[in-house]
Design an enzyme around this catalytic site. Structure first.
Site, PDB file in Angstrom:
ATOM      1  N   HIS A  99      40.548  -5.915  14.689  1.00 15.86           N
ATOM      2  CA  HIS A  99      41.377  -5.871  13.482  1.00 15.86           C
ATOM      3  C   HIS A  99      40.574  -5.287  12.331  1.00 15.86           C
ATOM      4  O   HIS A  99      39.384  -5.552  12.199  1.00 15.86           O
ATOM      5  CB  HIS A  99      41.928  -7.246  13.107  1.00 15.86           C
ATOM      6  CG  HIS A  99      40.914  -8.353  13.120  1.00 15.86           C
ATOM      7  ND1 HIS A  99      40.449  -8.913  14.286  1.00 15.86           N
ATOM      8  CD2 HIS A  99      40.267  -8.978  12.111  1.00 15.86           C
ATOM      9  CE1 HIS A  99      39.560  -9.859  13.998  1.00 15.86           C
ATOM     10  NE2 HIS A  99      39.427  -9.908  12.676  1.00 15.86           N
ATOM     11  N   HIS A 101      40.266  -5.335   8.354  1.00 14.44           N
ATOM     12  CA  HIS A 101      40.667  -6.029   7.124  1.00 14.44           C
ATOM     13  C   HIS A 101      40.815  -4.975   6.020  1.00 14.44           C
ATOM     14  O   HIS A 101      39.893  -4.178   5.798  1.00 14.44           O
ATOM     15  CB  HIS A 101      39.581  -7.014   6.657  1.00 14.44           C
ATOM     16  CG  HIS A 101      39.342  -8.176   7.567  1.00 14.44           C
ATOM     17  ND1 HIS A 101      39.860  -9.433   7.324  1.00 14.44           N
ATOM     18  CD2 HIS A 101      38.615  -8.293   8.707  1.00 14.44           C
ATOM     19  CE1 HIS A 101      39.447 -10.269   8.272  1.00 14.44           C
ATOM     20  NE2 HIS A 101      38.698  -9.606   9.123  1.00 14.44           N
TER      21      HIS A 101
END
Ligand code: 5GP
Length: 113
Positions: A99, A101
């Site tokens: 992921h 951010h």
């Protein structure tokens, strides 16, 4: 590995989704560390960037370009933002599904803790 993020991709648990296409999903972080804190994740379950393969090159680029577009839409492109990918224990990775951010909306300090 099935993670909480797989469940968000499969709509088994709710998330505040801000963008979706065939390759990625972006949603607000449940514990925001800045006024804008969005996670951009691939739908493909790559555990972490260290485990990405050559075949993922286009997908990795897509995540960054998507993050930049979302930053623009969120109105933080001009003021600035930070993209972070935590990798492994010392990197602060908590969820083993890659992921990015996207953090912004305030001045961020450097170096990170
Ligand atoms: P990491 O530390 O692995 O880089 O970041 C994981 C991020 O996922 C954390 O910022 C955490 O707040 C966020 N997160 C964990 N579980 C959930 C969830 O169920 N929903 C959402 N929206 N974010 C989550």
């Amino acid at each position: 590995m099935a993670t909480i993020f797989s469940k968000i991709i499969n709509k088994e648990i709710p998330a505040d989704i801000v963008y979706e296409d065939d390759r990625c999903l972006a949603f607000k972080d449940i514990s925001p560390q800045a006024p804008t804190h969005i996670l951009i994740i691939p739908k493909k379950a790559i555990e972490r960037v260290a485990l990405a393969q050559t075949e993922d090159e286009g997908l990795l680029g897509h995540l960054l370009l998507t993050a930049a577009q979302i930053a623009k839409k969120a109105g933080i492109s001009e003021t600035g933002f930070r993209l972070v990918i935590n990798n492994g224990k010392n990197g602060g990775e908590a969820v083993p599904h890659l992921h990015v951010h996207l953090l912004g909306g305030r001045a961020l300090t450097w170096p990170p803790g």
